[in-house]
Write a protein that holds these residues in place. Structure first.
Motif, PDB file in Angstrom:
ATOM      1  N   GLN A 397      42.028  39.784  34.712  1.00 15.48           N
ATOM      2  CA  GLN A 397      42.817  40.968  35.058  1.00 15.48           C
ATOM      3  C   GLN A 397      43.884  41.263  34.006  1.00 15.48           C
ATOM      4  O   GLN A 397      44.221  42.425  33.777  1.00 15.48           O
ATOM      5  CB  GLN A 397      43.465  40.768  36.428  1.00 15.48           C
ATOM      6  CG  GLN A 397      42.462  40.732  37.572  1.00 15.48           C
ATOM      7  CD  GLN A 397      43.131  40.783  38.930  1.00 15.48           C
ATOM      8  OE1 GLN A 397      44.350  40.707  39.033  1.00 15.48           O
ATOM      9  NE2 GLN A 397      42.329  40.912  39.977  1.00 15.48           N
ATOM     10  N   GLN A 400      42.065  43.076  31.267  1.00 16.68           N
ATOM     11  CA  GLN A 400      41.736  44.429  31.735  1.00 16.68           C
ATOM     12  C   GLN A 400      42.963  45.336  31.662  1.00 16.68           C
ATOM     13  O   GLN A 400      42.872  46.489  31.216  1.00 16.68           O
ATOM     14  CB  GLN A 400      41.221  44.365  33.176  1.00 16.68           C
ATOM     15  CG  GLN A 400      39.834  43.742  33.321  1.00 16.68           C
ATOM     16  CD  GLN A 400      39.423  43.622  34.771  1.00 16.68           C
ATOM     17  OE1 GLN A 400      40.244  43.341  35.647  1.00 16.68           O
ATOM     18  NE2 GLN A 400      38.142  43.828  35.043  1.00 16.68           N
ATOM     19  N   GLU A 450      36.442  45.334  39.793  1.00 15.70           N
ATOM     20  CA  GLU A 450      37.186  44.625  40.840  1.00 15.70           C
ATOM     21  C   GLU A 450      38.693  44.673  40.613  1.00 15.70           C
ATOM     22  O   GLU A 450      39.394  43.684  40.828  1.00 15.70           O
ATOM     23  CB  GLU A 450      36.709  43.172  40.930  1.00 15.70           C
ATOM     24  CG  GLU A 450      35.252  43.030  41.313  1.00 15.70           C
ATOM     25  CD  GLU A 450      34.809  41.589  41.382  1.00 15.70           C
ATOM     26  OE1 GLU A 450      35.645  40.716  41.090  1.00 15.70           O
ATOM     27  OE2 GLU A 450      33.640  41.340  41.724  1.00 15.70           O
ATOM     28  N   ASN A 451      39.199  45.827  40.188  1.00 16.01           N
ATOM     29  CA  ASN A 451      40.631  45.974  39.938  1.00 16.01           C
ATOM     30  C   ASN A 451      41.057  47.367  40.400  1.00 16.01           C
ATOM     31  O   ASN A 451      41.036  48.330  39.617  1.00 16.01           O
ATOM     32  CB  ASN A 451      40.936  45.759  38.454  1.00 16.01           C
ATOM     33  CG  ASN A 451      42.395  45.460  38.204  1.00 16.01           C
ATOM     34  OD1 ASN A 451      43.276  46.002  38.876  1.00 16.01           O
ATOM     35  ND2 ASN A 451      42.666  44.599  37.223  1.00 16.01           N
TER      36      ASN A 451
END
Length: 952
Positions: A397, A400, A450-451
């Motif tokens: 994350q 990202q 998935e964020n």
């Protein structure tokens, strides 16, 4: 012998026999001849004929040759000929010309003869025994024959060797053979032996194969070595690939660290030999075997961490940024780095910090993305860069967020001096090259995987399409390109990006629906009957429309869930919609992409699906199909269930947070208890040391007491003859002054002891106050309190030691009083023997009084100890207060030790002064005995009296 001479090519009379007849006669000779030389010559002749007449020799002579191996083992020469003959018959390694002519026939012959040979398992066991022989002419052909058997009938021969006693262990000795030919062929033998057999792979690994193979690779020069290095690397791959046990053994044995020198390259990387390229390629593949995504996650993670700590990842990044590296090695290095950092936060953070050696320096990620969106770069290299970018963002994350932040308005470089990753992705997304469009869309989708937070932030990105026109959002620009009818590959990439972006993000769905042209475009695409090439686009459009329904929060009145379902029912039909949605999972390229994370496409046209996107399709296909058929009431119920689940998840999250905090607090308490235990051990050692010192002081005191008693008796016996003068009076006055100083010092020490007692009482009261305020947390710290009770006992022991030291000081005071009494008895005017006895009785009375006082103090301290125990049972005193108290007491003990040392120094000075006084008394004519002379007793004194009377 004339017959053999003709067979071997010499001149002979008469017609020459045919090959089959000659072989038959030679076989008869081998079977019937009693002389070893004759049999040896016949076997040598069979060997020379075995290549040309392979079928005849194999069918007629195999049984006789096996019999020779069994009976003539004492002669290495005939055994070698027999093994070579069997090898020629079974092996398919013929000349290239013969292979081209009789390829299928050769394969069938080798397999058939191998099956005949291994039908009797004893033959393989016999061959294993012969391989153990050190003789070169036996061992080498035996190794070659066994290798050929494994090539022809691998699984069957493996099973025979596996059940043979010490079968695999015997073959491992080949790696330690000093003759390189046998060692190298032994590596080839083990390659065939370990193919697809996990049991044999484990045995070979635990027979120290890793150590031996890595030693061979190092001896041969690592990547600069020859084909032997290649063979060793292939054997290592056999041992490690898909074998979790061997991978763990390789890591635990610290063999990963030995791989680092393989990848050391110089500044000049031009002119690499083909063998070096092959070796380095295999070395990179071996690293990938250890960190493959198909391995168990725990094993992969531990290997990734080991590669970072030993510097292997850093070495790979050096090759990545080096110049002159061949293209295929560079591509494989990128793939290797990808899997080393995949899912490992520590490695991903390091990779983000790597800079390319350019001016100005640029991040390695930016340099790689420049290659990915450059259509002039090789296709395989662009695929490798995409895979590297995907692995960098996998479960990362932080990474990202860094990529998405380069697209946001607040972080874009206004000067335009440097190119960011976000700018490169946008440039590739809207370029004219369809492959660049697809790669950039997939890379950006991975940045959002998935964020949900980043999906919302990406909605803020604005793009300037042309001068004079207002900027449009990135989401709007993607839909605009879709509606313009670009290439299929471009549209597939953009649809995958939009599906990833909108999934599980209601705000993004609202933004998408806010554009009135999007829903009509999707329904129009799905409703049309197009060709096979467009079916994939129709399926993705159906998926995007289904996501817009499933994740719709009904915030837009015109595009509520129910209205969108009615629209599908009217314009498309539910069955038709579900059929179009199923086009995705039924596509061949979808199945291929779902197999493994690395993009493995033979050509650019086949790049349609991404591995992570196939997971999303598998997850959403079923729920979207159900959502299309659900009524509004079912949707409401589902929303209520979702809310309930969210509340439940929030409660669970809160409990998890509380548990984490409690675990952290418990861990801290454990650490503090451990620290206190270590400090307690140190204090116990200090107390033990001080007890021994106090015992020494007691012994010294008793010795001084005995000496002073003897001195008192001696002075009493000579009191009548003792004379005083002016000098003696001065000495006595000095002694009195010193005694006064002793008394003042003693009072000072008693004052210090009283201060310490006051400090201890203060600490006790503070503990009681803290215990009343923290009584509620007593149950969670009961384990710590028990340990604190033990620590309190240690504190009581230290206090008792202080009391003992105080008693020691009192005893020293008594000693000083005795010295004063001794000097007083030396004055004839002040008293006689009776006065001395009275003074001694007074001293004894004072001693008894002091002892009584000490006993009363000990009793009071014991009562105080019992009260402290009662207070500590109801108290939860914290570890910090105990630690402070211990440090203070330790300091006090040190100060008391220093005071004791000072007292000992003063006693030593006093002893020296007494010695000086004795000397002066002797000079004045007063008979004074030394300590050594006291032992003589009263007899010596009587003799001196007799001598004095005679003189008078």
């Amino acid at each position: 012998m004339s017959f053999l001479w003709g067979v071997m090519g010499g001149p002979s009379a008469g017609p020459q026999p045919s090959g089959a007849e000659t072989i038959q006669k030679l076989c008869d000779r081998v079977a019937s001849s009693t002389l070893l030389d004759d049999r040896r010559d016949a076997v040598r002749a069979l060997k020379s004929l075995s290549k040309k007449y392979r079928l005849e020799v194999g069918t007629q002579a195999m049984e006789h040759l096996i019999h020779v191996l069994q009976t003539d083992r004492s002669d290495s020469e005939i055994i070698g000929y027999a093994l070579d003959t069997l090898y020629n018959v079974i092996s398919n390694d013929l000349e290239e010309e013969e292979q081209e002519e009789n390829l299928t026939k050769v394969d069938d012959l080798g397999s058939q003869f191998t099956e005949i040979f291994i039908k009797q398992h004893e033959n393989v066991t016999l061959l294993l025994t012969l391989v153990e022989e050190f003789d070169f002419h036996v061992r080498w052909p035996g190794v070659k024959l066994l290798t050929s058997l494994l090539k022809q009938q691998g699984p069957q021969v493996q099973q025979i060797i596996l059940v043979s006693p010490m079968g695999v262990s015997r073959l491992m000795d080949l790696l330690a053979d000093s003759r390189e030919v046998i060692r190298n062929d032994g590596v080839l033998l083990l390659q065939q032996l370990t193919k697809s057999n996990a049991a044999i792979q484990k045995i070979v690994a635990f027979e120290n194969a890793f150590e031996r193979l890595l030693d061979i690779i190092t001896e041969e020069g690592n990547s600069d070595g020859g084909i032997v290095v290649e063979d060793c690397l292939l054997l290592l791959q056999n041992l490690l690939k898909n074998n979790n046990s061997n991978q763990n053994f390789f890591k635990e044995g610290s063999y990963i660290q030995r791989m680092k020198p393989w990848f050391e390259v110089g500044d000049d990387n031009c002119g690499w030999s083909a063998q070096k390229v092959t070796n380095l390629h295999l070395m990179l593949q071996l690293v990938r075997v250890l960190v493959s995504p198909t391995n168990p996650p725990g094993a992969t993670s531990s290997c990734q961490k080991a590669m970072f700590h030993c510097g292997l990842l850093q070495q790979l990044c050096t090759i990545l940024m080096a110049t002159g590296v061949p293209a295929d090695i560079l591509t494989e290095t990128i793939n290797t780095v990808s899997e080393v950092i995949r899912g490992c936060q520590m490695n991903q953070d390091y990779f983000a910090s790597v800079n390319a050696p350019s001016n100005p320096p640029r991040p390695a990620i930016v340099v790689l993305l420049m290659s990915m969106v450059n259509e002039r770069q090789p296709f395989v290299l662009r695929c490798a860069v995409l895979y590297c970018f995907q692995c960098f963002l996998y479960k990362n994350q932080k990474g990202q967020g860094e990529i998405v932040s380069t697209l946001l308005p607040s972080t874009i470089d206004a000067t335009g001096n440097s190119v960011s990753a976000g700018q490169l992705l946008c440039g590739g997304l809207f370029s004219t090259d369809s492959l660049s469009n697809w790669c950039a869309a997939v890379a950006l989708a991975h940045a959002l995987q998935e964020n949900a937070t980043l999906k919302e932030q990406l909605l803020r990105v604005q793009l300037a399409t042309s001068i004079g026109n207002p900027p449009v959002s990135l989401l709007q620009q993607c839909t605009n390109i879709l509606s313009q009818g670009s290439k299929v590959q471009t549209r597939v990439g953009l649809l995958m990006l939009l599906c990833t972006w909108l999934s599980n993000c209601s705000i993004a769905v609202t933004h998408f629906l806010h554009n009135p042209a999007n829903i009509p475009f999707l329904t129009g695409q799905i409703a049309e009957n197009l060709g096979e090439e467009e079916q994939l686009v129709q399926g993705l459009c159906a998926l995007l429309l289904g996501i817009s329904i499933y994740y719709n929060d009904n915030s837009l009145e015109n595009y509520r869930k129910e209205k969108l379902k009615q629209l599908i029912e009217k314009r498309i039909g539910r069955e038709n919609f579900i059929e179009k949605l199923g086009f995705i999972s039924k596509h061949e390229l979808y199945s291929r992409a779902a197999q493994k994370p690395q993009p493995g496409f033979s050509s650019p046209e086949h790049m349609m699906f991404d591995h992570e996107f196939t997971k999303l399709v598998k997850e959403l296909e079923g729920v979207i199909s159900k959502a299309i058929y659900k009524s509004s009431e079912e949707d409401k119920k589902e929303e209520e269930v979702k809310k309930t689940l969210e509340q439940h998840d929030n409660i669970v999250t809160q409990y998890k947070k509380v548990i984490r905090e409690q675990d952290q607090e418990l861990e801290e308490l454990k650490q503090r208890v451990t620290t206190l235990m270590s400090q307690n051990e140190q204090l116990q050692a200090t107390v033990t040391q001080q007890v021994s010192q106090i015992q020494q002081h007691k012994d010294q005191y008793n010795l001084l007491k005995v000496q002073l008693g003897k001195d008192t008796q001696h002075h009493n016996s000579h009191g009548d003859t003792f004379q005083m003068n002016g000098i003696q009076t001065e000495e006595v006055s000095k002694l009195k002054e010193e005694l006064e100083e002793w008394k003042s010092k003693h009072e000072l020490l008693q004052g210090q002891i009283r201060e310490k007692d006051f400090l201890i009482e203060k600490l006790k009261s503070s503990q009681l106050e803290i215990g009343t305020t923290e009584l509620s947390s007593q149950s969670s710290r009961s384990g710590g309190l028990e340990h604190n009770n033990e620590l309190q006992k240690e504190l009581e022991m230290l206090r008792s030691q202080l009391q003992l030291q105080s008693a020691e000081i009192s005893q020293l005071q008594i000693e000083n009083q005795k010295l004063q009494a001794m000097n007083t008895t030396a004055d004839p005017v002040l008293g006689d023997n009776g006065a001395t006895v009275a003074n001694s009785s007074e001293l004894e009375g004072q001693l008894e009084q002091e002892i009584k006082e000490l006993k009363s103090e000990v009793k009071a301290l014991s009562e105080e100890k019992e009260s402290l125990k009662q207070h500590l049972d109801s108290s939860s005193s914290t570890v910090a207060i105990l630690q402070d108290e211990k440090s203070k007491l330790q300091q006090e003990v040190a100060e008391s030790k220093k005071e004791q040392d000072d007292l000992l120094v003063l006693l030593a000075d006093q002893d020296q002064k007494l010695s000086a006084l004795k000397i002066k008394l002797k000079d004045l004519g007063v008979p004074v005995e030394d300590e050594d002379d006291i032992e003589s007793g009263d007899q010596g004194d009587e003799d001196e009296d007799v001598e004095e009377e005679e003189q008078d």
